[in-house]
Scaffold this active site. Structure first.
Site, PDB file in Angstrom:
ATOM      1  N   THR A 133     -25.431 -10.837  17.427  1.00 18.24           N
ATOM      2  CA  THR A 133     -25.757 -10.562  16.025  1.00 18.24           C
ATOM      3  C   THR A 133     -26.265 -11.845  15.388  1.00 18.24           C
ATOM      4  O   THR A 133     -25.832 -12.938  15.732  1.00 18.24           O
ATOM      5  CB  THR A 133     -24.536 -10.030  15.254  1.00 18.24           C
ATOM      6  OG1 THR A 133     -23.486 -10.990  15.305  1.00 18.24           O
ATOM      7  CG2 THR A 133     -24.056  -8.713  15.841  1.00 18.24           C
ATOM      8  N   GLY A 182     -28.315 -11.779   8.693  1.00 16.32           N
ATOM      9  CA  GLY A 182     -29.434 -11.144   8.014  1.00 16.32           C
ATOM     10  C   GLY A 182     -30.705 -11.078   8.835  1.00 16.32           C
ATOM     11  O   GLY A 182     -31.684 -10.453   8.431  1.00 16.32           O
ATOM     12  N   GLY A 218     -30.782  -9.726  11.876  1.00 18.51           N
ATOM     13  CA  GLY A 218     -30.715  -8.601  12.795  1.00 18.51           C
ATOM     14  C   GLY A 218     -29.870  -8.861  14.015  1.00 18.51           C
ATOM     15  O   GLY A 218     -28.898  -9.616  13.972  1.00 18.51           O
ATOM     16  N   ASP A 244     -17.262  -6.956  12.013  1.00 22.25           N
ATOM     17  CA  ASP A 244     -16.376  -5.856  12.412  1.00 22.25           C
ATOM     18  C   ASP A 244     -17.049  -4.508  12.172  1.00 22.25           C
ATOM     19  O   ASP A 244     -16.941  -3.593  12.990  1.00 22.25           O
ATOM     20  CB  ASP A 244     -15.063  -5.915  11.644  1.00 22.25           C
ATOM     21  CG  ASP A 244     -14.228  -7.135  12.004  1.00 22.25           C
ATOM     22  OD1 ASP A 244     -14.392  -7.665  13.122  1.00 22.25           O
ATOM     23  OD2 ASP A 244     -13.424  -7.565  11.168  1.00 22.25           O
TER      24      ASP A 244
END
Length: 144
Positions: free
Chosen positions: A18, A21, A23, A52
């Site tokens: 991840t 912001g 992506g 989470d």
């Protein structure tokens, strides 16, 4: 990043990186699928719990048997919706939040939204899905 993820995919079945912001990127070593999803343009207020929420969205898609691309898009959407509200678990989106977002932006024919078209088959067609927020479970205590 993709080099490290591919190296890790030789050891574990699915790798997801991840990028807040920006992506996410994922690779499934069992199928050879790769997915790179751009971040969604949202007004971020609080990132608490976004990872989470991303994980929960990804697991839901995995249990439902979705493609890797759909799982990463869905998880990315869930995390993006969560950062628009304050407070970890209270900011996690429900189906009403997802349906409201799709009704608002899903009608656009923008390239970055094409990866989310699977929502057309997933979400109810009626527009009465309610958006609900969890109540705070923290009570105030008097100072002694």
């Amino acid at each position: 990043m993709t080099t490290a993820a591919k190296a890790l995919a030789e050891i574990v079945p699915v790798v997801v990186v991840t990028r807040g912001g920006n992506g996410a990127y994922a690779i499934d070593s069992s199928t050879g699928e790769e997915a790179e999803v751009k971040g969604l343009n949202v007004a971020a207020l609080d990132p608490t719990g976004a990872g989470d929420v991303f994980g929960a969205g990804f697991v839901l898609g995995t249990l439902a048997g979705w493609s890797l691309a759909d799982r990463v898009h869905f998880a990315n959407l869930c995390a993006a919706l969560s950062v628009q509200h304050f407070g970890g678990s209270q900011s996690a989106p429900g189906w009403g939040d997802i349906a409201a977002w799709w009704r608002l932006v899903g009608r656009r024919d923008e390239r970055e939204l094409r990866g989310y078209t699977f929502l057309n088959d997933l979400l109810p067609s009626h527009g009465d899905t309610k958006v609900r927020r969890a109540s705070a479970t923290i009570g105030l205590r008097g100072i002694s």
